[in-house]
Design a protein around this motif. Structure first.
Motif, PDB file in Angstrom:
ATOM      1  N   UNK A   1      -4.350  27.073  -5.578  1.00  0.00           N
ATOM      2  CA  UNK A   1      -4.075  28.482  -5.874  1.00  0.00           C
ATOM      3  C   UNK A   1      -2.947  29.061  -5.030  1.00  0.00           C
ATOM      4  N   UNK A   2      -2.599  28.404  -3.938  1.00  0.00           N
ATOM      5  CA  UNK A   2      -1.451  28.888  -3.184  1.00  0.00           C
ATOM      6  C   UNK A   2      -0.172  28.774  -3.994  1.00  0.00           C
ATOM      7  N   UNK A   3      -0.069  27.708  -4.775  1.00  0.00           N
ATOM      8  CA  UNK A   3       1.162  27.471  -5.544  1.00  0.00           C
ATOM      9  C   UNK A   3       0.847  26.543  -6.711  1.00  0.00           C
ATOM     10  N   UNK A   4       0.267  27.061  -7.801  1.00  0.00           N
ATOM     11  CA  UNK A   4      -0.071  26.210  -8.940  1.00  0.00           C
ATOM     12  C   UNK A   4       1.155  25.467  -9.475  1.00  0.00           C
ATOM     13  N   UNK A   5       0.896  24.218  -9.906  1.00  0.00           N
ATOM     14  CA  UNK A   5       1.929  23.335 -10.462  1.00  0.00           C
ATOM     15  C   UNK A   5       2.936  22.858  -9.421  1.00  0.00           C
ATOM     16  N   UNK A   6       2.595  23.027  -8.176  1.00  0.00           N
ATOM     17  CA  UNK A   6       3.483  22.559  -7.109  1.00  0.00           C
ATOM     18  C   UNK A   6       3.376  21.028  -7.016  1.00  0.00           C
ATOM     19  N   UNK A   7       4.485  20.320  -6.851  1.00  0.00           N
ATOM     20  CA  UNK A   7       4.392  18.865  -6.676  1.00  0.00           C
ATOM     21  C   UNK A   7       3.524  18.494  -5.478  1.00  0.00           C
ATOM     22  N   UNK A   8       2.739  17.440  -5.632  1.00  0.00           N
ATOM     23  CA  UNK A   8       1.824  17.017  -4.582  1.00  0.00           C
ATOM     24  C   UNK A   8       2.560  16.737  -3.276  1.00  0.00           C
ATOM     25  N   UNK A   9       3.725  16.125  -3.373  1.00  0.00           N
ATOM     26  CA  UNK A   9       4.438  15.753  -2.148  1.00  0.00           C
ATOM     27  C   UNK A   9       5.137  16.934  -1.482  1.00  0.00           C
ATOM     28  N   UNK A  10       5.026  18.142  -2.051  1.00  0.00           N
ATOM     29  CA  UNK A  10       5.505  19.326  -1.338  1.00  0.00           C
ATOM     30  C   UNK A  10       4.543  19.712  -0.216  1.00  0.00           C
TER      31      UNK A  10
ATOM     32  N   UNK B   1       2.647   9.777   2.825  1.00  0.00           N
ATOM     33  CA  UNK B   1       3.521   8.847   2.099  1.00  0.00           C
ATOM     34  C   UNK B   1       4.603   8.307   3.020  1.00  0.00           C
ATOM     35  N   UNK B   2       5.300   9.206   3.690  1.00  0.00           N
ATOM     36  CA  UNK B   2       6.398   8.775   4.542  1.00  0.00           C
ATOM     37  C   UNK B   2       5.889   7.997   5.756  1.00  0.00           C
ATOM     38  N   UNK B   3       4.726   8.399   6.275  1.00  0.00           N
ATOM     39  CA  UNK B   3       4.152   7.661   7.394  1.00  0.00           C
ATOM     40  C   UNK B   3       3.773   6.245   7.005  1.00  0.00           C
ATOM     41  N   UNK B   4       3.259   6.072   5.779  1.00  0.00           N
ATOM     42  CA  UNK B   4       2.931   4.720   5.308  1.00  0.00           C
ATOM     43  C   UNK B   4       4.196   3.890   5.152  1.00  0.00           C
ATOM     44  N   UNK B   5       5.245   4.482   4.600  1.00  0.00           N
ATOM     45  CA  UNK B   5       6.517   3.764   4.489  1.00  0.00           C
ATOM     46  C   UNK B   5       7.046   3.384   5.871  1.00  0.00           C
TER      47      UNK B   5
ATOM     48  N   UNK C   1       2.643  19.176   3.076  1.00  0.00           N
ATOM     49  CA  UNK C   1       2.989  18.378   4.248  1.00  0.00           C
ATOM     50  C   UNK C   1       2.013  17.213   4.464  1.00  0.00           C
ATOM     51  N   UNK C   2       0.733  17.453   4.226  1.00  0.00           N
ATOM     52  CA  UNK C   2      -0.220  16.377   4.513  1.00  0.00           C
ATOM     53  C   UNK C   2       0.054  15.153   3.644  1.00  0.00           C
ATOM     54  N   UNK C   3       0.332  15.372   2.352  1.00  0.00           N
ATOM     55  CA  UNK C   3       0.595  14.248   1.472  1.00  0.00           C
ATOM     56  C   UNK C   3       1.974  13.652   1.738  1.00  0.00           C
ATOM     57  N   UNK C   4       2.955  14.518   1.964  1.00  0.00           N
ATOM     58  CA  UNK C   4       4.307  14.026   2.252  1.00  0.00           C
ATOM     59  C   UNK C   4       4.306  13.164   3.501  1.00  0.00           C
ATOM     60  N   UNK C   5       3.630  13.634   4.554  1.00  0.00           N
ATOM     61  CA  UNK C   5       3.612  12.862   5.791  1.00  0.00           C
ATOM     62  C   UNK C   5       2.796  11.586   5.638  1.00  0.00           C
TER      63      UNK C   5
ATOM     64  N   UNK D   1       0.834  -1.207   0.000  1.00  0.00           N
ATOM     65  CA  UNK D   1       0.000   0.000   0.000  1.00  0.00           C
ATOM     66  C   UNK D   1       0.869   1.258   0.000  1.00  0.00           C
ATOM     67  N   UNK D   2       1.934   1.251   0.797  1.00  0.00           N
ATOM     68  CA  UNK D   2       2.842   2.393   0.830  1.00  0.00           C
ATOM     69  C   UNK D   2       3.496   2.596  -0.532  1.00  0.00           C
ATOM     70  N   UNK D   3       3.911   1.496  -1.175  1.00  0.00           N
ATOM     71  CA  UNK D   3       4.492   1.604  -2.505  1.00  0.00           C
ATOM     72  C   UNK D   3       3.512   2.152  -3.510  1.00  0.00           C
ATOM     73  N   UNK D   4       2.252   1.752  -3.411  1.00  0.00           N
ATOM     74  CA  UNK D   4       1.228   2.261  -4.323  1.00  0.00           C
ATOM     75  C   UNK D   4       0.978   3.748  -4.109  1.00  0.00           C
ATOM     76  N   UNK D   5       0.933   4.180  -2.847  1.00  0.00           N
ATOM     77  CA  UNK D   5       0.708   5.603  -2.580  1.00  0.00           C
ATOM     78  C   UNK D   5       1.869   6.434  -3.100  1.00  0.00           C
ATOM     79  N   UNK D   6       3.098   5.955  -2.913  1.00  0.00           N
ATOM     80  CA  UNK D   6       4.242   6.695  -3.431  1.00  0.00           C
ATOM     81  C   UNK D   6       4.182   6.772  -4.953  1.00  0.00           C
ATOM     82  N   UNK D   7       3.838   5.658  -5.602  1.00  0.00           N
ATOM     83  CA  UNK D   7       3.744   5.661  -7.065  1.00  0.00           C
ATOM     84  C   UNK D   7       2.682   6.644  -7.549  1.00  0.00           C
TER      85      UNK D   7
END
Length: 604
Positions: free
Chosen positions: A308-317, A325-329, A319-323, A292-298
């Motif tokens: 609108x805060x930062x268009x085209x910003x990577x999703x993992x920038x 992904x890393x929390x699942x790992x 914190x909620x998504x980064x944490x 599951x962690x591998x799938x979420x990272x993929x």
């Protein structure tokens, strides 16, 4: 030169299996098993699962070798869980709960050899008839009875009414041979002699049902797709040799004897088939969490956002998504450490039951009130409960953080979630395990609370494993003391045991959970100290996440002061910043088969 990925990969795979054995297990569950053809009816789906089980059983090492080698059996079941959760469930039933009792309790009974050979050769599929549909805690006193028939020397097995029907069982498919391990109360000489196991063919070649066996298919379900059915035994006659008597017997004079003690002791002994199940469930929980962690990272890596805060910003920038992904790992690595702990043979001097804070053996486990499991192996049952909860939380988070594709485009995460939900109850109900653990803790029944310490070491630095352990041990001891005090006060006030405990089940659950947390954090601290350097930060992240989830209890018990969440969040941000550049390496060490993380293909 060994890289961090190589070192992590060795940690994930362990060192107990040689390359030849691992390759054979991969052949037993090939990559084609990782996808399911579309358009299958429910019976077609069940037939596919059984065909895969047959192929896996014939390609894997012999069943006897697997049952004697927990790491190998768990590795096979891990791969099955990642590939196809129904296959894992069927395989677990076949090896550990049908064949396992024949091997363990029928040892020396040559008469059971044909049944054993039929299961080992996959000529028949194993099933379990243990729980009964009409009463909770039915393990403790099954109403299905086995009565000795002096005229034939055999036994007559009966379920007295539909409330005593055995459910759930995987017996509905009408065309397949099935052999069951039936748990029944042996009645002899007008007395209940304990719960024993009987090996009973439920369906012959082609699926024919013998006289007296009634199989009632259950409605179809999508949670964990199995051919569920209820089974009633209406004066089913079986030979004496069907009794997996484990040293017990009925002599020529009709006298019953059991060298393993009274009926209560026999129940615990008959439930002694559970440890292989719990090891497999912990291992499978780790495996599907890794997947599951591998799938979420993929899903997350390289994905851009239009916020609108930062268009085209990577999703993992974010914190909620980064944490997430890393929390699942981190959860995946933590459960992998727990799985390695439960499948590693204990060295001499650390056998079960010798240390009061370790698991007890079947003869000396703590007394139980709700279920028999803690009496079999207290800590292993508790770790099964903790692992399935952690896997369910992580798989669910991965599904949510994968958005619509995680729910609608790929069935795998839903299937994993169904498996983790099922094993909250299967293999021993989690809540009942927690209650019995808490009761043993309160009574100090083969349990010694952690020793009090003056204060947190290392200046309370949350990056330190010594601090995690201080907080966990302090919380466990305080909760245990408060639980014991409340129950004792209720009993002194004249309440009966049911009322005293019934009023404190919420605290009991938290107390046992605190014990599980302490055990897991001890495992993580040991793994971080002995494992590769790259392992330390990822296990630290899981420890911080676990402490955050327990913050309410830590505050309530006075273990930590107000403001602890701010400290935990800051420590987690630091750890995530350290781990974020290495997320791909952490996932690469899982060696997930290509179909698991393959992109959604239906639009291709």
């Amino acid at each position: 030169m060994t890289t961090d990925v190589d070192a992590l990969r060795q940690f994930v795979h362990g060192s107990s299996l040689d390359a030849k054995t691992r390759a054979r297990l991969e052949e037993a569950v090939p990559e084609e098993f990782f996808t399911v053809p579309g358009g299958l009816t429910a019976p077609d789906r069940h037939a596919l699962t059984y065909e895969r089980l047959r192929r896996a059983g014939l390609a894997a090492p012999p069943a006897g070798e697997l049952l004697a080698d927990p790491p190998a059996l768990c590795a096979l079941l891990e791969r099955a869980a990642i590939a196809d959760p129904p296959l894992f469930h069927m395989m677990l039933l076949h090896y550990t709960l049908a064949l396992g009792p024949i091997v363990r309790f029928g040892a020396g009974q040559q008469e059971t050899q044909p049944l054993r050979e039929s299961l080992e050769s996959m000529a028949s599929f194993g099933t379990l008839l243990m729980t009964e549909v009409g009463r909770s805690n039915s393990h403790l006193s099954p109403r299905t009875v086995a009565r000795h028939d002096p005229a034939t020397g055999g036994f007559v097995l009966s379920t007295p009414d539909v409330q005593a029907a055995k459910f759930p069982t995987n017996t509905a498919h009408p065309d397949l041979p099935k052999t069951a391990a039936v748990y029944a109360t042996l009645v002899h000489g007008g007395q209940e002699r304990g719960v024993f196991v009987f090996a009973v063919p439920l369906r012959g070649p082609g699926g024919a049902v013998p006289p007296g066996v009634r199989i009632v298919p259950a409605p179809e379900t999508t949670g964990l797709q199995i051919d569920y059915a209820a089974v009633l035994l209406e004066d089913v006659r079986v030979p004496y040799e069907a009794w997996l008597r484990d040293g017990a017997g009925i002599g020529a004079d009709g006298a019953f004897h059991d060298p393993h003690g009274p009926a209560a002791a026999r129940l615990t002994r008959s439930m002694g088939i559970a440890p292989p199940v719990w090891r497999a469930v912990v291992s499978a929980s780790a495996a599907i969490t890794r997947a599951s962690a591998g799938m979420l990272l993929a899903h997350s890596a390289g994905r851009s956002t239009l916020g609108r805060l930062a268009p085209r910003r990577p999703l993992t920038d974010y914190r909620n998504q980064q944490e997430a992904v890393l929390g699942a790992l981190a959860s995946a690595y933590a459960l992998t450490a727990v799985a390695a702990h439960v499948t590693t043979p204990r060295p001499p001097g650390e056998a079960a039951g010798e240390d009061p804070n370790r698991s007890a053996d079947a003869a000396g486990g703590p007394a139980t009130a709700w279920a028999p499991w803690s009496a079999v192996d207290r800590d292993l049952a508790l770790l099964k409960a903790a692992a399935t909860v952690q896997a369910q939380e992580t798989v669910s988070a991965c599904r949510v953080h994968s958005g619509a594709p995680g729910f609608a485009a790929v069935e795998r995460l839903n299937a994993y979630r169904g498996l983790t939900h099922a094993y909250q109850n299967a293999g021993g109900d989690n809540e009942l395990i927690l209650y019995d653990t808490a009761r043993a803790m309160a009574d100090r029944d083969r349990y010694v609370p952690p020793e009090p310490e003056l204060g947190p070491p290392d200046d309370g630095d949350l990056d330190s494993p010594r601090v995690w352990l201080f907080l966990a041990r302090d919380a466990e001891r305080r909760m245990r003391d408060r639980l014991a005090g409340r129950v004792e006060a209720a009993l002194r006030d004249g309440q009966d045991a049911f009322t005293a405990w019934n009023g404190n089940l919420a605290l009991a659950e938290r107390t046992a959970t605190a014990c599980a947390d302490r055990i897991i954090l001890e495992i993580l601290a040991a793994a971080a100290g002995a494992g590769p350097r790259a392992l330390g930060p990822v296990l630290r992240l899981h420890a911080l996440d676990r402490l955050e989830r327990r913050a309410a209890g830590l505050l309530n018990e006075g273990v930590v002061p107000p403001g602890i969440l701010d400290e935990l969040w800051a420590a987690r941000r630091r750890t995530c910043d350290e781990l974020a550049p290495r997320a791909a390496e952490l996932a690469a060490a899982f060696d997930l088969p290509a179909p698991v993380t393959a992109p959604t293909a239906f639009l291709a």
